[in-house]
Design an enzyme around this catalytic site. Structure first.
Site, PDB file in Angstrom:
ATOM      1  N   TYR A  52      23.682 -23.398  -0.821  1.00  0.00           N
ATOM      2  CA  TYR A  52      22.875 -24.456  -1.427  1.00  0.00           C
ATOM      3  C   TYR A  52      21.834 -24.929  -0.425  1.00  0.00           C
ATOM      4  O   TYR A  52      22.165 -25.147   0.741  1.00  0.00           O
ATOM      5  CB  TYR A  52      23.752 -25.645  -1.832  1.00  0.00           C
ATOM      6  CG  TYR A  52      23.975 -25.714  -3.327  1.00  0.00           C
ATOM      7  CD1 TYR A  52      22.885 -25.739  -4.189  1.00  0.00           C
ATOM      8  CD2 TYR A  52      25.250 -25.751  -3.871  1.00  0.00           C
ATOM      9  CE1 TYR A  52      23.065 -25.788  -5.561  1.00  0.00           C
ATOM     10  CE2 TYR A  52      25.433 -25.802  -5.240  1.00  0.00           C
ATOM     11  CZ  TYR A  52      24.339 -25.817  -6.090  1.00  0.00           C
ATOM     12  OH  TYR A  52      24.509 -25.872  -7.438  1.00  0.00           O
ATOM     13  N   GLU A  54      18.925 -27.348  -1.391  1.00  0.00           N
ATOM     14  CA  GLU A  54      17.909 -28.207  -2.010  1.00  0.00           C
ATOM     15  C   GLU A  54      17.000 -28.814  -0.950  1.00  0.00           C
ATOM     16  O   GLU A  54      17.464 -29.257   0.100  1.00  0.00           O
ATOM     17  CB  GLU A  54      18.567 -29.344  -2.805  1.00  0.00           C
ATOM     18  CG  GLU A  54      18.804 -28.969  -4.246  1.00  0.00           C
ATOM     19  CD  GLU A  54      20.261 -29.008  -4.611  1.00  0.00           C
ATOM     20  OE1 GLU A  54      21.078 -28.616  -3.739  1.00  0.00           O
ATOM     21  OE2 GLU A  54      20.561 -29.414  -5.743  1.00  0.00           O
ATOM     22  N   ASP A 198      -2.752 -18.095 -13.888  1.00  0.00           N
ATOM     23  CA  ASP A 198      -1.440 -17.452 -13.934  1.00  0.00           C
ATOM     24  C   ASP A 198      -1.690 -15.952 -13.745  1.00  0.00           C
ATOM     25  O   ASP A 198      -2.153 -15.268 -14.657  1.00  0.00           O
ATOM     26  CB  ASP A 198      -0.792 -17.745 -15.295  1.00  0.00           C
ATOM     27  CG  ASP A 198       0.539 -17.027 -15.468  1.00  0.00           C
ATOM     28  OD1 ASP A 198       0.868 -16.151 -14.656  1.00  0.00           O
ATOM     29  OD2 ASP A 198       1.241 -17.350 -16.451  1.00  0.00           O
ATOM     30  N   THR A 224       4.634 -14.365 -11.167  1.00  0.00           N
ATOM     31  CA  THR A 224       5.987 -13.841 -10.993  1.00  0.00           C
ATOM     32  C   THR A 224       5.912 -12.908  -9.788  1.00  0.00           C
ATOM     33  O   THR A 224       4.828 -12.540  -9.333  1.00  0.00           O
ATOM     34  CB  THR A 224       6.453 -13.042 -12.233  1.00  0.00           C
ATOM     35  OG1 THR A 224       5.457 -12.068 -12.544  1.00  0.00           O
ATOM     36  CG2 THR A 224       6.677 -13.937 -13.431  1.00  0.00           C
ATOM     37  N   LYS A 227       6.439  -8.069 -11.124  1.00  0.00           N
ATOM     38  CA  LYS A 227       5.643  -7.146 -11.949  1.00  0.00           C
ATOM     39  C   LYS A 227       4.881  -6.208 -11.007  1.00  0.00           C
ATOM     40  O   LYS A 227       5.510  -5.421 -10.313  1.00  0.00           O
ATOM     41  CB  LYS A 227       4.735  -7.946 -12.891  1.00  0.00           C
ATOM     42  CG  LYS A 227       5.537  -8.809 -13.888  1.00  0.00           C
ATOM     43  CD  LYS A 227       4.647  -9.474 -14.909  1.00  0.00           C
ATOM     44  CE  LYS A 227       5.453 -10.234 -15.963  1.00  0.00           C
ATOM     45  NZ  LYS A 227       5.727 -11.626 -15.613  1.00  0.00           N
ATOM     46  N   ARG A 233      13.046 -10.446  -9.286  1.00  0.00           N
ATOM     47  CA  ARG A 233      12.677 -11.269 -10.441  1.00  0.00           C
ATOM     48  C   ARG A 233      12.564 -12.725  -9.987  1.00  0.00           C
ATOM     49  O   ARG A 233      13.519 -13.292  -9.463  1.00  0.00           O
ATOM     50  CB  ARG A 233      13.776 -11.115 -11.496  1.00  0.00           C
ATOM     51  CG  ARG A 233      13.507 -11.706 -12.839  1.00  0.00           C
ATOM     52  CD  ARG A 233      14.407 -11.052 -13.861  1.00  0.00           C
ATOM     53  NE  ARG A 233      14.034  -9.662 -14.028  1.00  0.00           N
ATOM     54  CZ  ARG A 233      13.039  -9.229 -14.822  1.00  0.00           C
ATOM     55  NH1 ARG A 233      12.351 -10.096 -15.536  1.00  0.00           N
ATOM     56  NH2 ARG A 233      12.742  -7.951 -14.893  1.00  0.00           N
TER      57      ARG A 233
HETATM   58  N1  DSN Z   1       7.625 -11.154 -20.521  1.00  0.00           N
HETATM   59  C1  DSN Z   1       6.479 -10.960 -19.669  1.00  0.00           C
HETATM   60  C2  DSN Z   1       5.639  -9.825 -20.134  1.00  0.00           C
HETATM   61  O1  DSN Z   1       6.202  -8.870 -20.618  1.00  0.00           O
HETATM   62  O2  DSN Z   1       4.433  -9.863 -20.014  1.00  0.00           O
HETATM   63  C3  DSN Z   1       5.679 -12.170 -19.507  1.00  0.00           C
HETATM   64  O3  DSN Z   1       6.508 -13.267 -19.324  1.00  0.00           O
END
Ligand code: DSN
Length: 421
Positions: A52, A54, A198, A224, A227, A233
């Site tokens: 933990y 925080e 974003d 994120t 990707k 993730r």
């Molecule tokens: N689920 C993602 C995508 O496939 O683009 C975006 O959150």
């Protein structure tokens, strides 16, 4: 560390192994997926999950954080170097969590936001009525021009002037063209709005300096990490110096509890990998692969929205084939290729059906595929979508997919053996 899962929980061990074999033997074309490195998976599977922590490095609400502090500081410093950001928070558990924190750092419930319509390439968290962003804020939308199927910045400006939003959100999850962050900032300044970018989909391309960066234009940038960036993730928020403290406070205690220190360590590993020259080569191949795939499927009679791609993904319009995205997704899956149904601009079918599919190249590029492989895959996609009920054709493509994928390793995954029977 002994691998005891197989003996302590054979059921879960078997699920994981079957998923390894599925990933190994199929062509992964979901534009938002990737295969992270074994090093990232080792960090994510480490004892850091026990801790933990925080708070922030050096300012925690728990004892014993001196070691995990180093992991978080390393992740922050590497992210700053990678993106040239003044301030970084690496704690958001996901892209959606990062977006909640970004909005709440600068806007109050009821404020107006302006984002890209989900049905024209945007994301749920950019104001969709079924998402917190559309329920908490008064959401307005821009889309793409019906003629070019690209963002019309004059139109965005006109909508912004009418709406006078507190926040303009730019970035997309199904848009294949370069985003002009400087143009968005000029519009935001014009109407007194803050700009929030974003970059979840294109983060790896931005990090490799092969897509213009929002840093320096957007006051807030979220992403994120799993990707095109190819990490674990998770999510992350970058901001200018003046919004840094606000972002940190909004993530914790505003929105989340304990950060996932094992995932943060995985983010540090991924950012370290992305800082190496090989990552630029990887992204350059992702882009070349996407161009080759888009060209091939167009040569074989499929329509690509906006006529092509500048990034890692493309949207295929299935209208002329008379099949839905849902059917295309199923047919491709039967042929060993994984993709997702996706709305196209001005889609006449509901989101559960759609008239399009979205294809992306980050994952198969990680496995080592090149434009030549993409041309083969593009041909297979066109063949099965042109004759979606031809089961013999689907089986024949599935067999060829199996042969092709068996030549490409998957990070951290052993090939099938007698134990798998
Ligand atoms: N689920 C993602 C995508 O496939 O683009 C975006 O959150």
């Amino acid at each position: 560390m002994p691998n005891s899962l197989g003996s302590t929980d054979p059921q879960v061990a078997s699920i994981i192994r079957r998923e390894e074999l599925r990933q190994l033997s199929t062509i992964e074309l979901i534009a938002s997926e990737n295969f992270t490195s074994q090093a990232v998976m080792q960090a994510v599977g480490s004892v850091l999950t026990n801790k933990y922590a925080e708070g922030l490095p050096g300012k925690r609400y728990y004892g014993g954080c001196e070691v995990v502090d180093e992991a978080e500081t390393l992740a922050i410093e590497r992210a700053k170097e990678l993106f040239g950001a003044a301030h970084v928070n690496v704690q958001p558990h996901s892209g959606a969590s990062a977006n909640i924190a970004a909005y709440l750092a600068v806007a109050q419930p009821g404020d107006r936001i302006l984002g890209m319509n989900l049905s024209e390439g945007g994301h749920l968290t950019h104001g969709s009525p079924v998402n917190f962003s559309g329920r908490l804020f008064e959401a307005h939308f821009y889309g793409v021009s019906p003629d070019t199927e690209t963002i019309d910045y004059d139109n965005v400006r006109a909508i912004a002037q009418r709406v006078r939003p507190k926040v303009i959100v730019c970035g997309a999850s199904a848009y294949s063209r370069t985003i002009d962050f400087a143009a968005f900032r000029a519009i935001a300044d014009d109407v007194g709005a803050l700009l929030f970018a974003d970059i979840a989909h294109i983060a790896g391309i931005v990090a490799a300096r092969m897509h213009p960066t929002p840093i320096g234009h957007a006051q807030l940038t979220t992403t994120t990490t799993h990707k095109t960036l190819r990490g674990p993730r998770g999510g992350m928020i970058m901001s200018d110096e003046s919004h840094g403290a606000l972002v940190d406070k909004t993530v914790f205690p505003g929105m989340q509890g304990g950060p996932l220190m094992h995932v943060i360590a995985g983010k540090a590993v991924a950012f370290g990998e992305a800082l190496k020259p090989a990552f630029r080569d990887y992204i350059s191949t992702v882009l070349a692969n996407a161009r080759a795939l888009a060209e091939t499927i167009q040569e074989h009679g499929l329509r690509v929205v906006s006529g092509g791609t500048d990034n890692h993904l493309m949207l295929v319009d299935l209208t002329a084939l008379g099949i839905s995205g849902r059917k295309a997704e199923r047919v491709l899956e039967a042929a060993g290729m994984t993709a997702n149904k996706n709305a196209i601009p001005n889609d006449t079918r509901p989101p559960t059906q759609t008239s399009g599919i979205r294809l992306g190249t980050p994952a198969m590029t990680t496995r080592g595929m090149t434009p030549d492989h993409m041309r083969t895959i593009g041909r297979w996609i066109a063949e099965v979508l042109h004759t979606p009920d031809d089961l013999a054709k689907i089986a024949s493509v599935r067999a060829q997919v199996h042969d092709l994928t068996s030549a490409f390793p998957l990070p951290g995954v052993e090939r099938p053996s007698a134990h798998d029977d």
